[in-house]
Design a protein around this motif. Structure first.
Motif, mmCIF file in Angstrom:
data_model
loop_
_atom_site.group_PDB
_atom_site.id
_atom_site.type_symbol
_atom_site.label_atom_id
_atom_site.label_comp_id
_atom_site.label_asym_id
_atom_site.label_seq_id
_atom_site.Cartn_x
_atom_site.Cartn_y
_atom_site.Cartn_z
ATOM 1 N N VAL A 197 0.847 -1.187 0.000
ATOM 2 C CA VAL A 197 0.000 0.000 0.000
ATOM 3 C C VAL A 197 0.884 1.239 0.000
ATOM 4 O O VAL A 197 1.965 1.243 0.594
ATOM 5 C CB VAL A 197 -0.913 0.007 1.256
ATOM 6 C CG1 VAL A 197 -1.628 1.333 1.405
ATOM 7 C CG2 VAL A 197 -1.923 -1.133 1.190
ATOM 8 N N GLU A 198 0.414 2.295 -0.672
ATOM 9 C CA GLU A 198 1.107 3.586 -0.650
ATOM 10 C C GLU A 198 0.370 4.472 0.369
ATOM 11 O O GLU A 198 -0.617 5.129 0.021
ATOM 12 C CB GLU A 198 1.077 4.244 -2.034
ATOM 13 C CG GLU A 198 1.785 3.458 -3.116
ATOM 14 C CD GLU A 198 3.286 3.401 -2.901
ATOM 15 O OE1 GLU A 198 3.817 4.304 -2.223
ATOM 16 O OE2 GLU A 198 3.916 2.462 -3.397
ATOM 17 N N PRO A 199 0.807 4.497 1.633
ATOM 18 C CA PRO A 199 0.015 5.120 2.695
ATOM 19 C C PRO A 199 -0.190 6.623 2.546
ATOM 20 O O PRO A 199 -1.136 7.169 3.113
ATOM 21 C CB PRO A 199 0.823 4.805 3.957
ATOM 22 C CG PRO A 199 2.232 4.649 3.477
ATOM 23 C CD PRO A 199 2.094 3.990 2.136
ATOM 24 N N ALA B 265 -18.358 10.229 -11.173
ATOM 25 C CA ALA B 265 -16.898 10.345 -11.246
ATOM 26 C C ALA B 265 -16.269 8.964 -11.152
ATOM 27 O O ALA B 265 -16.779 8.083 -10.454
ATOM 28 C CB ALA B 265 -16.366 11.236 -10.126
ATOM 29 N N LEU B 266 -15.184 8.804 -11.881
ATOM 30 C CA LEU B 266 -14.347 7.615 -11.769
ATOM 31 C C LEU B 266 -13.044 8.054 -11.125
ATOM 32 O O LEU B 266 -12.393 8.987 -11.607
ATOM 33 C CB LEU B 266 -14.071 6.999 -13.138
ATOM 34 C CG LEU B 266 -13.071 5.835 -13.161
ATOM 35 C CD1 LEU B 266 -13.614 4.646 -12.372
ATOM 36 C CD2 LEU B 266 -12.758 5.421 -14.604
ATOM 37 N N VAL B 267 -12.670 7.393 -10.035
ATOM 38 C CA VAL B 267 -11.502 7.784 -9.249
ATOM 39 C C VAL B 267 -10.439 6.691 -9.269
ATOM 40 O O VAL B 267 -10.763 5.498 -9.164
ATOM 41 C CB VAL B 267 -11.912 8.082 -7.786
ATOM 42 C CG1 VAL B 267 -10.688 8.237 -6.878
ATOM 43 C CG2 VAL B 267 -12.772 9.342 -7.731
ATOM 44 N N ASP B 268 -9.205 7.096 -9.390
ATOM 45 C CA ASP B 268 -8.064 6.196 -9.197
ATOM 46 C C ASP B 268 -7.571 6.418 -7.773
ATOM 47 O O ASP B 268 -7.071 7.498 -7.443
ATOM 48 C CB ASP B 268 -6.958 6.514 -10.199
ATOM 49 C CG ASP B 268 -5.742 5.590 -10.051
ATOM 50 O OD1 ASP B 268 -5.733 4.750 -9.117
ATOM 51 O OD2 ASP B 268 -4.800 5.722 -10.860
ATOM 52 N N GLY B 269 -7.712 5.399 -6.931
ATOM 53 C CA GLY B 269 -7.273 5.522 -5.541
ATOM 54 C C GLY B 269 -5.776 5.569 -5.383
ATOM 55 O O GLY B 269 -5.278 5.880 -4.295
ATOM 56 N N ARG B 270 -5.041 5.229 -6.448
ATOM 57 C CA ARG B 270 -3.569 5.262 -6.468
ATOM 58 C C ARG B 270 -2.976 4.430 -5.338
ATOM 59 O O ARG B 270 -1.926 4.732 -4.805
ATOM 60 C CB ARG B 270 -3.069 6.701 -6.427
ATOM 61 C CG ARG B 270 -3.518 7.525 -7.641
ATOM 62 C CD ARG B 270 -3.015 8.944 -7.581
ATOM 63 N NE ARG B 270 -1.554 8.990 -7.707
ATOM 64 C CZ ARG B 270 -0.812 10.034 -7.326
ATOM 65 N NH1 ARG B 270 -1.381 11.094 -6.778
ATOM 66 N NH2 ARG B 270 0.498 10.008 -7.466
ATOM 67 N N ASN B 271 -3.698 3.369 -4.973
ATOM 68 C CA ASN B 271 -3.226 2.405 -3.982
ATOM 69 C C ASN B 271 -3.050 3.015 -2.596
ATOM 70 O O ASN B 271 -2.243 2.550 -1.790
ATOM 71 C CB ASN B 271 -1.909 1.770 -4.435
ATOM 72 C CG ASN B 271 -1.614 0.469 -3.712
ATOM 73 O OD1 ASN B 271 -2.526 -0.273 -3.346
ATOM 74 N ND2 ASN B 271 -0.341 0.180 -3.483
ATOM 75 N N ALA B 272 -3.805 4.084 -2.310
ATOM 76 C CA ALA B 272 -3.752 4.702 -0.987
ATOM 77 C C ALA B 272 -4.483 3.832 0.031
ATOM 78 O O ALA B 272 -5.163 2.855 -0.316
ATOM 79 C CB ALA B 272 -4.383 6.090 -1.031
ATOM 80 N N LEU B 273 -4.366 4.175 1.309
ATOM 81 C CA LEU B 273 -5.115 3.478 2.343
ATOM 82 C C LEU B 273 -6.611 3.587 2.056
ATOM 83 O O LEU B 273 -7.095 4.605 1.539
ATOM 84 C CB LEU B 273 -4.801 4.077 3.715
ATOM 85 C CG LEU B 273 -3.412 3.769 4.269
ATOM 86 C CD1 LEU B 273 -3.097 4.692 5.443
ATOM 87 C CD2 LEU B 273 -3.311 2.310 4.706
#
Length: 358
Positions: A66-68, A82-90
């Motif tokens: 995970v990228e915290p 909306a379409l969101v990219d969580g970018r591997n966040a928590l």
């Protein structure tokens, strides 16, 4: 309170979680988002998704799964979607971001529908639905998850517990809050029973041979949770269908991983790429008097004659309100001593101040 339970003040729960996550690399902001989420789960009585999971989030950060400290981004949007990219966040970071966007759109357009990919485990689904409810909106939240549900008639797991939540404001601070997994229970409840050294009821999970088991260790090893309803003879296909419906809104709609393609959270070494969905609806865009009608229905149900006078009829959200009242009266959250011991070990391992118990 039993002799095997100890009390921990709510602020101390949050402090400990923040310390643990910051120790392994999270900034204070995202660590606090996770702490508020996990503490709220235990405060509301959802122990499966609270402090029980701290070590999992720590592990994900330590192994760089995970990228915290990542920030989600909107990939495309319309007035209401909306379409969101969580970018591997928590998970809490992604969920809070998405529900904020959904609420902003609902206030402008009457509805906001936001789907995320590239997310992680986001705790209790109700946390996000309630954010909308507290702003006078109806809130809905869904997430897919690692395969843990055995589809009706199948021998192995292929769908996730895929939780769903619906929250709506009624009159005078009352509210409807449904927060549930589409499995008979969340896997975390089996984990809690294991920590306590207690068995699980029949109807929760199957063993490797596809038979009901009451052994939490065997249930966790097999990884075959039953859907809501249990076996086919007790309408388990309805829970299986609900799990698939959640997946439509999440992995399928968002282009994230889905169904059997999602890795196991316990052993995964790559990005989870979970799909999640967040919806906010302004009831004022529809027939006036929404809150009054909701209150009328809920109060009618609560005042029905119960089968057992000591167990009154409740509506979704009532058990949580009862639990929160107890926590407030006692001045802390009850935890089993085995859970406290596990956190003491974690504190020593990470080199953070141990949790203070009452």
């Amino acid at each position: 309170m039993s002799t095997s339970e100890r009390l921990v003040p709510l602020p101390e729960v949050k402090r400990f979680i923040v310390d643990c996550l910051m120790k392994v690399g999270a900034n204070r902001g995202p660590a606090l988002e996770m702490a508020e989420l996990l503490a709220a789960a235990d405060y509301r009585g959802h122990y499966s998704h609270g402090m029980n999971r701290v070590d999992r989030y720590v592990n994900d950060i330590q192994k760089k799964i995970v990228e915290p400290n990542a920030t989600p981004v909107i990939l495309q949007e319309t007035e209401a979607t909306a379409l969101v990219d969580g970018r591997n966040a928590l998970g809490a970071t992604v969920g809070n971001f998405c529900m904020k966007v959904a609420m902003e759109k609902a206030h402008k357009s009457g509805v906001g529908w936001v789907v995320a990919r590239g997310s992680n485990h986001y705790g209790i689904a109700g946390w996000y639905a309630m954010q909308a409810m507290e702003k006078g909106l109806m809130g809905l939240s869904f997430s897919n998850a690692s395969p843990s549900m055995t589809p009706t008639r199948a021998k192995d797991a292929a769908m996730g517990a895929n939780p769903l939540a619906v929250a709506a404001p009624a009159k005078d601070g009352d509210a409807f809050v449904l927060d549930m997994a589409t499995t008979a229970v969340a896997v975390g409840k089996v984990e809690v029973q294991k920590r306590k050294g207690e068995s699980i009821p029949e109807g929760w999970a199957l063993d490797f041979q596809g038979k009901n088991t009451t052994d939490p260790d065997e249930a966790l090893r097999a990884g075959k949770m039953l859907p809501v309803g249990g076996l086919e003879t007790t309408s388990g296909y309805k829970g299986y269908g609900l799990s698939m419906a959640v997946e439509l809104f999440c992995g399928i709609l968002g282009g994230a991983l889905f169904g059997p393609n999602i890795g196991q959270w316990f052993t995964n070494t790559t990005e989870a790429n979970l799909g999640q969905c967040f919806i906010a609806i302004d009831p004022e865009c529809f027939a006036p008097g929404f809150g009054g009608r909701l209150s009328e229905l809920m109060n009618y149900l609560r005042n029905m004659e119960p089968i057992n006078p000591s167990k009154p009829v409740l509506v979704p959200g009532d058990p949580e309100r009862i639990h929160m009242k107890l926590v407030d009266e006692e001045g802390g959250i009850r935890y089993h001593e085995n859970q406290i011991k596990a956190w003491m070990v974690l504190a020593k391992t990470l080199g953070v101040n141990p949790i203070n118990v009452m």
